[in-house]
Enzyme design. Structure first.
Site, PDB file in Angstrom:
ATOM      1  N   ASP A  19      28.538  35.370   7.992  1.00  0.00           N
ATOM      2  CA  ASP A  19      28.634  37.053   8.094  1.00  0.00           C
ATOM      3  C   ASP A  19      29.856  37.427   7.543  1.00  0.00           C
ATOM      4  OD1 ASP A  19      27.734  39.250   9.040  1.00  0.00           O
ATOM      5  OD2 ASP A  19      28.037  39.090  10.878  1.00  0.00           O
ATOM      6  N   ASN A  21      30.142  39.260   4.610  1.00  0.00           N
ATOM      7  CA  ASN A  21      30.117  39.613   2.944  1.00  0.00           C
ATOM      8  C   ASN A  21      30.543  41.035   2.663  1.00  0.00           C
ATOM      9  OD1 ASN A  21      29.886  36.828   2.794  1.00  0.00           O
ATOM     10  ND2 ASN A  21      27.625  37.405   2.038  1.00  0.00           N
ATOM     11  N   ARG A  23      31.389  43.525   4.614  1.00  0.00           N
ATOM     12  CA  ARG A  23      32.761  44.094   4.911  1.00  0.00           C
ATOM     13  C   ARG A  23      33.952  43.483   4.013  1.00  0.00           C
ATOM     14  NH1 ARG A  23      32.679  41.954  10.672  1.00  0.00           N
ATOM     15  NH2 ARG A  23      30.692  41.335   9.960  1.00  0.00           N
ATOM     16  N   ARG A  32      28.769  46.081  -1.847  1.00  0.00           N
ATOM     17  CA  ARG A  32      28.454  45.037  -0.914  1.00  0.00           C
ATOM     18  C   ARG A  32      28.095  43.838  -1.818  1.00  0.00           C
ATOM     19  NH1 ARG A  32      27.293  45.751   4.164  1.00  0.00           N
ATOM     20  NH2 ARG A  32      25.640  44.225   4.034  1.00  0.00           N
ATOM     21  N   ASN A  67      16.619  40.490   7.267  1.00  0.00           N
ATOM     22  CA  ASN A  67      17.121  40.761   5.773  1.00  0.00           C
ATOM     23  C   ASN A  67      16.157  41.779   4.890  1.00  0.00           C
ATOM     24  OD1 ASN A  67      19.757  38.296   5.882  1.00  0.00           O
ATOM     25  ND2 ASN A  67      19.797  40.372   7.010  1.00  0.00           N
TER      26      ASN A  67
HETATM   27  C1  FPP Z   1      25.796  38.572   6.062  1.00  0.00           C
HETATM   28  O1  FPP Z   1      26.918  39.311   5.536  1.00  0.00           O
HETATM   29  C2  FPP Z   1      25.497  37.500   4.903  1.00  0.00           C
HETATM   30  C3  FPP Z   1      24.375  37.533   4.407  1.00  0.00           C
HETATM   31  C4  FPP Z   1      22.994  38.664   4.829  1.00  0.00           C
HETATM   32  C5  FPP Z   1      23.882  36.809   2.916  1.00  0.00           C
HETATM   33  C6  FPP Z   1      24.625  35.550   2.738  1.00  0.00           C
HETATM   34  C7  FPP Z   1      24.425  35.003   1.585  1.00  0.00           C
HETATM   35  C8  FPP Z   1      25.319  34.366   0.879  1.00  0.00           C
HETATM   36  C9  FPP Z   1      26.873  33.875   1.382  1.00  0.00           C
HETATM   37  C10 FPP Z   1      25.394  34.415  -0.557  1.00  0.00           C
HETATM   38  C11 FPP Z   1      24.057  33.872  -1.147  1.00  0.00           C
HETATM   39  C12 FPP Z   1      23.704  32.373  -0.556  1.00  0.00           C
HETATM   40  C13 FPP Z   1      23.513  31.119  -1.102  1.00  0.00           C
HETATM   41  C14 FPP Z   1      22.990  30.144  -0.263  1.00  0.00           C
HETATM   42  C15 FPP Z   1      23.870  31.167  -2.529  1.00  0.00           C
HETATM   43  P1  FPP Z   1      26.687  41.027   5.685  1.00  0.00           P
HETATM   44  O2  FPP Z   1      26.132  41.510   4.431  1.00  0.00           O
HETATM   45  O3  FPP Z   1      25.766  41.020   6.904  1.00  0.00           O
HETATM   46  O4  FPP Z   1      28.069  41.300   5.959  1.00  0.00           O
HETATM   47  P2  FPP Z   1      28.696  42.594   6.813  1.00  0.00           P
HETATM   48  O5  FPP Z   1      28.391  42.185   8.425  1.00  0.00           O
HETATM   49  O6  FPP Z   1      30.019  42.552   6.676  1.00  0.00           O
HETATM   50  O7  FPP Z   1      27.807  43.803   6.131  1.00  0.00           O
END
Ligand code: FPP
Length: 241
Positions: A19, A21, A23, A32, A67
């Site tokens: 979690d 990415n 932010r 994002r 998601n």
């Molecule tokens: C949550 O951060 C992350 C995700 C929903 C996606 C995770 C994906 C990756 C790390 C990249 C692709 C994966 C692979 C296996 C190649 P968020 O977007 O909810 O962050 P936030 O809480 O800061 O908004």
């Protein structure tokens, strides 16, 4: 390492909610998707590290059943990143002896994404060093419902007695049937939630919540978490002498 001279056991299975990415990107005024791209690079580093240090299974929560409700552009970007990952990394996974496995409602993926994922799983199937288990279009409640439906069908057809359904049998009907339960679950990004991740499997897992945003998560912190895990006493509900 623990205080005795014995070499502390490496966790067999580490599961991670990646979690933070979004932010991470917003902090530096980026969109994002840039955070997800940086997150994908962290995936490369952590996968290699876990294989090197002898972890047997690494489960990454790459895309939850919830998601799908994100803006279409973000969903498309995450799918594109997954496809790029498979294209870029399959050869390296084979070289490193890493078997790719996927859990979740994969039938919701676009056919070409699903096909590429299945092909990557097949190509890496002989990997013995580590299993990289990607949770994609995954929700713990969906997974339990699917297992319960399969068991109900078996009861309806007379193949199974209702009373025969126990912990072991339900476990054997989950997407993770062939994998051990996680020893450690890490959530980065500073939230204290499980978010529908491996609900059944986390029953006795040691939980770690880190404030680090996933793109910044690095080797030193993972090693610290493993060291802390090796010092914890796991009682599994029992009393130890
Ligand atoms: C949550 O951060 C992350 C995700 C929903 C996606 C995770 C994906 C990756 C790390 C990249 C692709 C994966 C692979 C296996 C190649 P968020 O977007 O909810 O962050 P936030 O809480 O800061 O908004």
């Amino acid at each position: 390492m623990n205080e005795s001279n014995e070499k502390a056991a490496m966790p067999r299975h580490i599961a991670i909610i990646m979690d933070g990415n979004g932010r991470w990107a917003e902090k530096s005024g980026k969109i994002r998707v840039k955070g997800h791209e940086a997150g994908a690079q962290t995936v490369d580093r952590i996968v290699s590290l876990c294989a090197e240090i002898g972890v047997e299974v690494l489960t990454l929560y790459a895309f939850s059943s919830e998601n799908w409700q994100r803006p279409a552009l973000e969903v498309a970007a995450l799918m594109r990143l997954l496809r790029h990952y498979l294209k870029r990394e399959t050869k390296r996974l084979i070289e490193q002896g890493i078997r790719l496995h996927a859990i979740g409602r994969l039938d919701r993926l676009e056919p070409k994404v699903r096909k590429e994922l299945e092909e990557a799983c097949q190509k890496t199937a002989a990997g013995k060093k580590m299993t990289l288990n990607l949770a994609i279009s995954y929700g713990g409640r969906d997974e339990i419902c699917d297992a319960v439906q399969t068991l109900c069908r078996k009861v309806q057809s007379g193949e199974l007695e209702c009373d025969a359904i126990d912990d072991e049998l339900l476990t054997a009907h989950l997407d993770t049937a062939t994998l051990p339960d996680p020893d450690i679950m890490i959530r980065t990004g500073g939230e204290y939630r499980i978010s529908n991740f491996l609900l059944w499997q986390l029953a006795y897992t040691e939980l770690y919540f880190s404030d680090t945003l996933w793109p910044d998560f690095a080797k030193a912190e993972l090693m610290q978490i493993i060291d802390n895990f090796q010092r914890r006493e796991r009682r599994f509900g029992r009393v130890l002498n």
